[in-house]
Enzyme design. Sequence first.
Site, PDB file in Angstrom:
ATOM      1  N   TYR A   1       0.898  -1.285   0.096  1.00  0.00           N
ATOM      2  CA  TYR A   1       0.070  -0.106   0.025  1.00  0.00           C
ATOM      3  C   TYR A   1       0.844   1.205   0.006  1.00  0.00           C
ATOM      4  O   TYR A   1       0.487   2.243  -0.525  1.00  0.00           O
ATOM      5  CB  TYR A   1      -0.858  -0.093   1.525  1.00  0.00           C
ATOM      6  CG  TYR A   1      -2.228  -0.763   1.101  1.00  0.00           C
ATOM      7  CD1 TYR A   1      -2.364  -2.060   0.909  1.00  0.00           C
ATOM      8  CD2 TYR A   1      -3.350   0.163   1.365  1.00  0.00           C
ATOM      9  CE1 TYR A   1      -3.537  -2.628   0.684  1.00  0.00           C
ATOM     10  CE2 TYR A   1      -4.519  -0.397   1.224  1.00  0.00           C
ATOM     11  CZ  TYR A   1      -4.773  -2.068   1.081  1.00  0.00           C
ATOM     12  OH  TYR A   1      -5.996  -2.649   0.729  1.00  0.00           O
TER      13      TYR A   1
ATOM     14  N   ASP B   1      -6.575  -6.820   4.370  1.00  0.00           N
ATOM     15  CA  ASP B   1      -7.553  -6.308   3.535  1.00  0.00           C
ATOM     16  C   ASP B   1      -8.343  -7.323   3.067  1.00  0.00           C
ATOM     17  O   ASP B   1      -9.510  -7.433   3.040  1.00  0.00           O
ATOM     18  CB  ASP B   1      -7.015  -5.242   2.793  1.00  0.00           C
ATOM     19  CG  ASP B   1      -8.099  -4.679   2.036  1.00  0.00           C
ATOM     20  OD1 ASP B   1      -8.994  -4.123   2.240  1.00  0.00           O
ATOM     21  OD2 ASP B   1      -8.139  -4.518   0.561  1.00  0.00           O
TER      22      ASP B   1
ATOM     23  N   ASP C   1     -12.475  -9.130   4.229  1.00  0.00           N
ATOM     24  CA  ASP C   1     -13.610  -8.680   3.532  1.00  0.00           C
ATOM     25  C   ASP C   1     -14.173 -10.363   3.290  1.00  0.00           C
ATOM     26  O   ASP C   1     -15.427 -10.434   3.572  1.00  0.00           O
ATOM     27  CB  ASP C   1     -13.381  -8.254   2.161  1.00  0.00           C
ATOM     28  CG  ASP C   1     -13.620  -6.885   1.997  1.00  0.00           C
ATOM     29  OD1 ASP C   1     -13.527  -6.046   3.159  1.00  0.00           O
ATOM     30  OD2 ASP C   1     -14.407  -6.507   1.110  1.00  0.00           O
TER      31      ASP C   1
ATOM     32  N   ASP D   1      -2.999 -18.236   0.838  1.00  0.00           N
ATOM     33  CA  ASP D   1      -3.737 -18.969   0.051  1.00  0.00           C
ATOM     34  C   ASP D   1      -4.678 -19.800   0.834  1.00  0.00           C
ATOM     35  O   ASP D   1      -5.637 -20.182   0.864  1.00  0.00           O
ATOM     36  CB  ASP D   1      -3.181 -19.254  -1.083  1.00  0.00           C
ATOM     37  CG  ASP D   1      -1.924 -20.191  -1.053  1.00  0.00           C
ATOM     38  OD1 ASP D   1      -1.316 -20.212   0.198  1.00  0.00           O
ATOM     39  OD2 ASP D   1      -1.263 -20.738  -1.999  1.00  0.00           O
TER      40      ASP D   1
HETATM   41  C1  IPM Z   1     -10.472  -1.020   4.123  1.00  0.00           C
HETATM   42  C2  IPM Z   1     -10.660  -0.423   2.831  1.00  0.00           C
HETATM   43  C3  IPM Z   1      -9.395   0.445   2.407  1.00  0.00           C
HETATM   44  C4  IPM Z   1      -8.275  -0.457   2.307  1.00  0.00           C
HETATM   45  C5  IPM Z   1      -9.808   1.451   1.100  1.00  0.00           C
HETATM   46  C6  IPM Z   1     -10.812   2.002   0.848  1.00  0.00           C
HETATM   47  C7  IPM Z   1      -8.452   1.829   0.703  1.00  0.00           C
HETATM   48  O1  IPM Z   1     -11.102  -1.426   1.672  1.00  0.00           O
HETATM   49  O2  IPM Z   1     -10.413  -0.269   5.032  1.00  0.00           O
HETATM   50  O3  IPM Z   1     -10.436  -2.241   4.253  1.00  0.00           O
HETATM   51  O4  IPM Z   1      -7.922  -1.084   1.266  1.00  0.00           O
HETATM   52  O5  IPM Z   1      -7.493  -0.359   3.271  1.00  0.00           O
HETATM   53 MN    MN Z   2     -11.062  -3.305   2.531  1.00  0.00          MN
END
Ligand code: IPM
Ligand code: MN
Length: 354
Positions: A142, A245, A249, A221
């Site tokens: 990042y 990240d 999710d 993975d």
């Molecule tokens: C998160 C989001 C952010 C990230 C984006 C919006 C930059 O996806 O907080 O998980 O990737 O960190």
């Molecule tokens: Mn995210």
Amino acid sequence: MKAKIAVLAGDGIGPEIIQEALKVTKAIENKFGHSFTYTEAITGAAAIDAVGDPYPEETHKVCMESDAVLFGAVGHPKFDNDPSASVRPEQGLLRMRKQLGLFANLRPVETFPSLLHKSPLRQDLVDGANFLCIRELTGGIYFGEKGRKDNGNTAFDNCVYTREEIERIVTLAYEYAMKRNKKLTVVDKANVLETSRLWRQIAQEIEPKYPEVETQYMFVDNAAMQIIQWPKNFDVMVTENMFGDILTDEASVITGSLGLLPSASVGLHTSVFEPIHGSYPQATGKNIANPIATILSAAMMFEYAFKLNKEADLIREAVLKSLDSGVVTEDISKENPKSTSDVGDWITQYIANA
Ligand code: IPM
Ligand code: MN
């Protein structure tokens, strides 16, 4: 207690979900006799539109002078489909994290008893799943050097980690493992990446200092697969920025909705509390977004920034009761959905009457 809260609503559904988290925070403030001040500041696409900068100096100043930051979401489709845009809303969030030194993002993944049937996974696999994902937040791909060469036809994003960055996050993860069930999973891609090999090397150096903690090393993975196959096998997981990240999710799906999971970003300066989901542009202004991830982020603010555990627990209790009572937004109930503000009102009322 007295505290200053910075409020950064951001884009998309950000303002709507933040409004509900603020209602809840104010209900707690009244109930427990605290005295908070709230200072709004701009970020994301809203700030680009207003002043050309997604994290203006003035906003940073407000954050630095506050005891906690409540953050909504950033992102706007007009930037997503324009790869040539030179400023982007997400840069605001990343700069905020970097400038506040928020190197650790704590993302608890918990299931809710009344929503087990909403999980795409089998109920017996998810019932009781409860783990903490600790994502490194200010390093890695990042923040490494990025750019184009060969007349724009080659692109690169460098992934860089220093010993200091890895040591502080892995140590923090061990500390959390000690407070929980003493099991730590270090997630990396050490079979391919040099940065991952440094992570694993340093984790192996720290491991003997925590003999009570059972440490497990796992390739990312494999972790992606195990999170949804045996989520109950995890207690604390620590990983680098991008892996964290993606994995969180994925993990959010276990609970039945991305709209439920909160986070706390902690480090050197003011901590930030934000939902793990994005700005959900399609829902903007429709009063349909799930405010619970943000309300639970406010609960994390009480716990982590203010050390007010009773207050945090009451918010969590109110959220659980709202779910049990079927007062939920359309991501959870298509048949009988309530609005964003209905859910916030119900939770606020529960707290007031508690
Ligand atoms: C998160 C989001 C952010 C990230 C984006 C919006 C930059 O996806 O907080 O998980 O990737 O960190
Ligand atoms: Mn995210």
